[in-house]
Write a protein that holds these residues in place. Structure first.
Motif, PDB file in Angstrom:
ATOM      1  N   ASN A 145      32.246  39.032  49.476  1.00 27.43           N
ATOM      2  CA  ASN A 145      30.873  38.922  48.998  1.00 27.43           C
ATOM      3  C   ASN A 145      30.237  37.645  49.535  1.00 27.43           C
ATOM      4  N   CYS A 147      27.829  34.962  49.006  1.00 28.10           N
ATOM      5  CA  CYS A 147      27.107  34.360  47.885  1.00 28.10           C
ATOM      6  C   CYS A 147      26.246  33.202  48.392  1.00 28.10           C
ATOM      7  N   LEU A 179      29.069  35.903  42.143  1.00 29.73           N
ATOM      8  CA  LEU A 179      30.328  35.155  42.083  1.00 29.73           C
ATOM      9  C   LEU A 179      31.194  35.635  40.925  1.00 29.73           C
ATOM     10  N   THR A 182      32.674  38.901  41.715  1.00 29.07           N
ATOM     11  CA  THR A 182      33.792  38.717  42.635  1.00 29.07           C
ATOM     12  C   THR A 182      35.098  38.575  41.858  1.00 29.07           C
ATOM     13  N   ALA A 197      34.804  35.481  47.957  1.00 31.84           N
ATOM     14  CA  ALA A 197      33.404  35.170  48.271  1.00 31.84           C
ATOM     15  C   ALA A 197      33.319  34.005  49.246  1.00 31.84           C
ATOM     16  N   SER A 199      30.338  31.111  50.076  1.00 26.95           N
ATOM     17  CA  SER A 199      29.060  30.560  49.633  1.00 26.95           C
ATOM     18  C   SER A 199      28.529  29.588  50.683  1.00 26.95           C
ATOM     19  N   ASN A 258      36.238  31.542  45.860  1.00 30.13           N
ATOM     20  CA  ASN A 258      34.951  31.278  46.502  1.00 30.13           C
ATOM     21  C   ASN A 258      35.113  30.118  47.476  1.00 30.13           C
TER      22      ASN A 258
END
Length: 268
Positions: A145, A147, A179, A182, A197, A199, A258
Motif C-alpha cells: 500500500n 501511503c 496504514l 495495512t 506499506a 510512506s 510501514n
C-alpha cells in the motif's frame, strides 16, 4: 540478485500512469515482473518502454465505478495468477479537496472527505478483497500500500502561507486509515500473504502539467527543504528499491510494516 528477482511474478498496479506509477512500472518490469496496469486513460501508455511491451498490459478503469472495478478485477483473476498487488491509486483533485479554497479545514465538505475515503482507502480495500484473498488461497503473495508521511505526521500551516497550494485534511485521514488497514490486512491474510506499506515524503511532481504540477522554486518546497535532513527533495526513483524489496522474497519475514522514505523529515 535472486533474492530481489521478480521473474515469473505477476503484479497488479493501480494508478500505473500517475507520477509514482510510471516509475513503479519501470522498476517492476526491469526486475523481471509481468505487470497489469490499472489506469484511467490511454495517455499513461506513452511513458512505458517498448522494450518490455510483451510483459505488461493495460486495463482502463474509473475506480469510482465500484461495479466496473469489481468486474475488471475478476476478469484479471480469471486469466492470471496474481502474485503482487500495489495499491498506488489516489485522486489528487478538487474532488478530494486539493488546491481549492473549498478544501481547507474551515470549508471542507462531507463530499470531499467521502471522496478521500473512497480514493484513499476503499480502492485499496476493494482490490485487496479480490487479489489478496486469491493470493491467500494460492498460498503466497504480497500486497503493498502506498501511503504517505502525512498519515504519520501532519503538515504545518505555515508551509502554505502566501500560496494556493495546501494539503487537505481528508488526505491525512485517508492515508492514516490506509496504514491501519495495512496492519489489519496483514493480520487477516497471514500467514500466506504479506501486507506492507511505503510512506513517501516530499516528492514533488515537477515533470507534469496540470493542477497538481509544482515548480521547483515553489515556496512550499523551499520551506519543506529546510526540514529534510538529507537536504534534497525526493524523486519517485527513491521509492523503487523499497517497492522491489517488499514485492520480492527479500522481505519474506516482514508484514504489517510501514517504510517511511522521507529523507529524514519526520525524524525531527
Amino acid at each position: 540478485m535472486n533474492l530481489f528477482s521478480l521473474n515469473g511474478k505477476t503484479v497488479v498496479l493501480t494508478g500505473a500512469g500517475g507520477f509514482f506509477g510510471r516509475y513503479f512500472t519501470r522498476a517492476l518490469l526491469e526486475n523481471g515482473a509481468r505487470v497489469i496496469l490499472i489506469e484511467q486513460s490511454l495517455a499513461a501508455l506513452k511513458f512505458f518502454s517498448q522494450a518490455h511491451e510483451d510483459r505488461y498490459e493495460s486495463r482502463f478503469l474509473d475506480l469510482y465505478n465500484r461495479q466496473a472495478a469489481k468486474e475488471c478485477y475478476e476478469k484479471i483473476l480469471s486469466a492470471n495468477r496474481v502474485d503482487i498487488l500495489v495499491n498506488n491509486a489516489f485522486d489528487f483533485s478538487q474532488k478530494t479537496g486539493f488546491n481549492t479554497p473549498d478544501g481547507r479545514l474551515e470549508n471542507a465538505t462531507f463530499e470531499q472527505l467521502q471522496a478521500s475515503f473512497e480514493a484513499g482507502i476503499w480502492w485499496a480495500i476493494q482490490a485487496t478483497q479480490t487479489f489478496g484473498l486469491a493470493m491467500k488461497k494460492q498460498g503466497s503473495g504480497s500486497v503493498i500500500n502506498i501511503c504517505s508521511m502525512y498519515g504519520v505526521v501532519v503538515p504545518s500551516p505555515d508551509l502554505y502561507e502566501g500560496t494556493d497550494k495546501f494539503n487537505p485534511p481528508g488526505y491525512s485521514m485517508a492515508k492514516a486509515g490506509l496504514l491501519q488497514f495495512t496492519k489489519y490486512a496483514a493480520s487477516f491474510l497471514s500467514p500466506e500473504v504479506r501486507v506492507n506499506a511505503i510512506s513517501p515524503g516530499v516528492i514533488p511532481n515537477t515533470e507534469s502539467q496540470g493542477p497538481n504540477a509544482i515548480t521547483e522554486n515553489n515556496p512550499v518546497l523551499e520551506r519543506l527543504l529546510k526540514k529534510i535532513i538529507l537536504k534534497r527533495m525526493g524523486h519517485p526513483s527513491d521509492l523503487t528499491g523499497a517497492l522491489v524489496f517488499l514485492a520480492s522474497d527479500a522481505s519474506s519475514y516482514m508484514t504489517g510494516q510501514n517504510i517511511i522514505i522521507d529523507g529524514g523529515l519526520t525524524v525531527t
